[in-house]
Design a protein around this motif. Structure first.
Motif, PDB file in Angstrom:
ATOM      1  N   PRO A  30     -31.295  42.600  82.564  1.00 30.54           N
ATOM      2  CA  PRO A  30     -30.458  43.121  83.646  1.00 30.54           C
ATOM      3  C   PRO A  30     -31.207  43.314  84.959  1.00 30.54           C
ATOM      4  CG  PRO A  30     -30.995  44.866  82.080  1.00 30.54           C
ATOM      5  CD  PRO A  30     -31.568  43.593  81.520  1.00 30.54           C
ATOM      6  N   ASP A  31     -32.548  43.486  84.898  1.00 29.31           N
ATOM      7  CA  ASP A  31     -33.262  43.891  86.118  1.00 29.31           C
ATOM      8  C   ASP A  31     -34.085  42.798  86.770  1.00 29.31           C
ATOM      9  OD1 ASP A  31     -32.422  46.448  85.350  1.00 29.31           O
ATOM     10  OD2 ASP A  31     -34.176  46.606  84.033  1.00 29.31           O
ATOM     11  N   LYS A  68     -30.255  41.085  94.970  1.00 30.82           N
ATOM     12  CA  LYS A  68     -31.056  39.902  94.653  1.00 30.82           C
ATOM     13  C   LYS A  68     -32.176  40.321  93.707  1.00 30.82           C
ATOM     14  CE  LYS A  68     -32.406  35.672  96.822  1.00 30.82           C
ATOM     15  NZ  LYS A  68     -32.902  35.191  95.570  1.00 30.82           N
ATOM     16  N   LEU A  69     -32.151  39.725  92.504  1.00 30.69           N
ATOM     17  CA  LEU A  69     -33.135  40.136  91.509  1.00 30.69           C
ATOM     18  C   LEU A  69     -34.420  39.333  91.676  1.00 30.69           C
ATOM     19  CD1 LEU A  69     -30.939  40.424  88.291  1.00 30.69           C
ATOM     20  CD2 LEU A  69     -31.687  42.244  89.826  1.00 30.69           C
ATOM     21  N   GLU A  70     -35.507  40.025  91.417  1.00 30.46           N
ATOM     22  CA  GLU A  70     -36.824  39.379  91.431  1.00 30.46           C
ATOM     23  C   GLU A  70     -37.019  38.626  90.113  1.00 30.46           C
ATOM     24  OE1 GLU A  70     -39.606  40.079  93.736  1.00 30.46           O
ATOM     25  OE2 GLU A  70     -37.906  40.678  94.995  1.00 30.46           O
TER      26      GLU A  70
END
Ligand code: BGC
Length: 336
Positions: A118-119, A73-75
């Motif tokens: 991507p992050d 789960k990305l921030e």
């Protein structure tokens, strides 16, 4: 004597019974341990089949099946990207950048000129719309400089080059309307034209070399600007009937002003722009009608805009660094 014999027979009999009983017990215990150990051997053999350590190289193991990892789960990306590098020197070097190299330098840019960080989850979904005709050389510089910058800004973006087909008079604002419409068919973009959206429509090219790095006039909204979907719809998009050079940006300014919106601008340092020197394009002569049209924006804007847009798509190409949509905008009226 007979009693003695009977006594010793009885003793023998009991002893034999005891021996038989002991034998039976022994066999039972042996059987019990045998059965248990064969269970273990079976389990061991089964284990071997699943454990890659036990496979010889000519009997390659199946890849170990891992439980699927829960999707990372990305921030949300931060308000200000940590990847920004400060002022950039922009030069229009010769020869111009080679697109294959630009593609190699930007490996994360996907087909059609799409990118998302991507992050983290980008704060903005931005469609960048470039009204275009016959400026392939200029586009190379644009892609060379802008792709890295947009990625550093951690935007979820797509590049749309809206290429006016044919050689009729150019119509910049109509191409922008078409870009808006076509981009939305791809993705739910929230912000149009340039890198970020603000609570007010944003004029970005505030310090252009061609105007001596200052605004030519306060209401100037030309060059590069950005708008949210909501702001764009509130003004019924852009006018479709400005053929040739000039006036369409002033009309857009009038639309915004008539809806009570003010314009925000970055500092001159941030909004610095260099223009690639060029001859005036053919079929993009100054539009003599523009002053008259600008004077009537408030009356015309409700019927001329995204609600009256008509065009046809000639070709859509998903190229490595951008999406090119070639469009037929229709003929310019005889009397502009
Ligand atoms: C035109 C605009 C143009 C501006 C700056 C005005 O007269 O109407 O379209 O952007 O000049 O060149």
């Amino acid at each position: 004597m007979a009693a003695d014999a009977s006594l010793s027979f009885n003793l023998l009999h009991r002893t034999c019974k005891l021996v038989v009983l002991l034998c039976f017990l022994h066999i039972t215990v042996t059987l019990f341990f045998y059965v248990r150990s064969s269970d273990d051997r079976f389990a061991f053999a089964q284990n071997q089949q699943h454990n890659p350590r036990f496979f010889s190289s000519n009997n390659p193991p199946e890849p170990e099946k891992k439980a699927p990892e829960p999707e990372k789960k990305l921030e949300k990306c931060p308000e200000t990207s940590p990847l920004l590098v400060g002022p950039l020197r922009v030069e229009f070097m010769k020869p111009s950048p080679v697109l294959e190299q630009v593609k190699k330098d930007n490996p994360r840019v996907a087909s059609g000129g799409r990118f998302r960080p991507p992050d983290c989850v980008a704060l903005q979904k931005v469609a960048i719309i470039i009204p275009f005709r016959n400026r392939d050389e200029h586009l190379k510089y644009w892609l060379y400089y802008l792709h890295p910058i947009l990625q550093r800004q951690q935007l979820d973006y797509g590049i749309y080059v809206i290429n006016q087909d044919g050689d009729a008079t150019f119509n910049r604002a109509k191409l922008l309307n078409i870009g808006y419409t076509e981009a939305l068919k791809d993705y739910d973009y929230e912000c149009f034209v340039f890198s970020d959206c603000f609570s007010q429509p944003r004029h970005l090219s505030v310090s252009m070399d061609k105007f001596g790095f200052r605004l030519p006039y306060n209401q100037y909204f030309g060059g590069v600007s950005s708008m949210s979907k909501e702001q764009y719809l509130k003004i019924n998009g852009f006018p479709n009937n400005y053929w040739g050079w000039g006036g369409e940006d002033d009309d857009i300014f009038n639309r915004l002003a008539s809806k009570g919106m003010s314009i925000s601008r970055p500092s001159g340092e941030v909004g610095k722009c260099r223009m690639i020197r060029h001859e005036r394009d053919q079929k993009n002569d100054p539009n003599p009608q523009r002053f008259n049209r600008i004077a009537h924006t408030r009356e015309t804007m409700h019927t001329d805009g995204i609600n009256s847009l008509k065009y046809s798509v000639v070709k859509t190409e998903r190229l490595d660094l951008f999406t090119r949509i070639t469009v037929d905008v229709g003929p310019a009226p005889k009397k502009r």
